[in-house]
Design an enzyme around this catalytic site. Structure first.
Site, PDB file in Angstrom:
ATOM      1  CE  LYS A  93      -2.397   0.603   3.757  1.00 53.80           C
ATOM      2  NZ  LYS A  93      -1.640   1.725   4.403  1.00 53.80           N
ATOM      3  NE  ARG A 117      -4.622   0.905  11.934  1.00 56.15           N
ATOM      4  CZ  ARG A 117      -3.834   0.290  12.804  1.00 56.15           C
ATOM      5  NH1 ARG A 117      -3.082   0.980  13.613  1.00 56.15           N
ATOM      6  NH2 ARG A 117      -3.796  -1.018  12.857  1.00 56.15           N
ATOM      7  NE  ARG A 150       8.528  -7.899   4.619  1.00 51.64           N
ATOM      8  CZ  ARG A 150       7.666  -6.916   4.833  1.00 51.64           C
ATOM      9  NH1 ARG A 150       7.229  -6.172   3.836  1.00 51.64           N
ATOM     10  NH2 ARG A 150       7.205  -6.695   6.039  1.00 51.64           N
ATOM     11  NE  ARG A 153      10.554  -6.271   9.400  1.00 49.23           N
ATOM     12  CZ  ARG A 153       9.745  -5.292   9.013  1.00 49.23           C
ATOM     13  NH1 ARG A 153      10.242  -4.122   8.718  1.00 49.23           N
ATOM     14  NH2 ARG A 153       8.458  -5.487   8.926  1.00 49.23           N
ATOM     15  NE  ARG A 195       2.282  -7.060  10.606  1.00 52.02           N
ATOM     16  CZ  ARG A 195       3.159  -7.113   9.600  1.00 52.02           C
ATOM     17  NH1 ARG A 195       4.098  -8.024   9.594  1.00 52.02           N
ATOM     18  NH2 ARG A 195       3.073  -6.269   8.610  1.00 52.02           N
TER      19      ARG A 195
END
Ligand SMILES: [Zn+2]
Length: 215
Positions: free
Chosen positions: A13, A86, A125, A158, A169
């Site tokens: 995004k 949000r 990632r 990470r 999440r």
């Protein structure tokens, strides 16, 4: 042109927001960045925000809206909202603010991906521990496995990108966002694009939606 951009974690995004703002001359309003700037500049609002975060609390809607409103008023050529609203409450408050100020949202664009696509993208990632460069073991591997192309540093995953954290999440995101998406789908000019495609392809899909807006 006044745009709200929504997207799940991993949908790119922020990248799309930057490209679109440049292409259409819009002001990029990312409330996360704005809040960080207030904290860094130790403004009155910034000190309040820092205090909420220190206590592990969400920053109250009226504080976030107050910070966004200042930016909305300054952006004469139009704006793109990234990371705000949000919550459903913030969306209601935003509509109320805009209608009082003779503005309205022209398009809502939702960059959607299904859960398995998000997990596949984020858990593969890796980033360089030294310079922060981001890689992906499937789609953007380094030349030498585990080493950064730019500086030779070790690549690490990470904590944020571990399978368990990504699932958590996503759950938090879904809980907050589903009512928001439903609201925009019903009440606004809402368009969903496929975030699992390449970044160039996603930009093209969004441009197709925005090119219909008269500026
Ligand atoms: Zn590096």
């Amino acid at each position: 042109m006044r745009i709200v951009l929504l997207g799940c974690p991993g949908a790119g995004k922020g990248t799309q927001a930057r490209i679109l703002c440049q292409k259409y001359g819009l002001t990029h309003i990312a409330t996360g960045d704005l809040l960080r700037a207030e904290i860094e500049n130790k403004t009155e609002v910034g000190l309040k925000v820092a205090d909420y975060l220190k206590k592990g609390m969400l920053v109250p809607d009226e504080v976030v809206i107050g910070i966004a409103a200042k930016k909305l008023d300054e952006a004469a050529k139009g704006w793109l909202l990234d990371g705000f609203p949000r919550t459903l409450q913030q969306a209601h408050a935003l509509d109320e603010y805009l209608s009082k100020h003779g503005q309205k949202i022209e398009r809502v664009v939702y960059i959607a991906m299904n859960e398995s696509e998000v997990i596949a993208r984020l858990t593969t990632r890796r980033s360089c521990g030294k310079c922060g460069q981001v890689y992906n073991v499937n789609t953007r591997p380094p030349k030498v496995e585990g080493k950064c192309d730019a500086c030779g540093g070790d690549l690490v995953q990470r904590e944020d990108d571990s399978d368990a954290t990504v699932r958590k999440r996503l759950m938090v995101y879904e809980d907050l966002t589903q009512p928001l998406v439903a609201y925009y789908r019903n009440e606004h000019d809402f368009h969903q694009v496929d975030g699992a495609r390449s970044p160039e392809d996603v930009t093209e899909q969004i441009a197709g939606v925005l090119d219909g807006v008269k500026s």
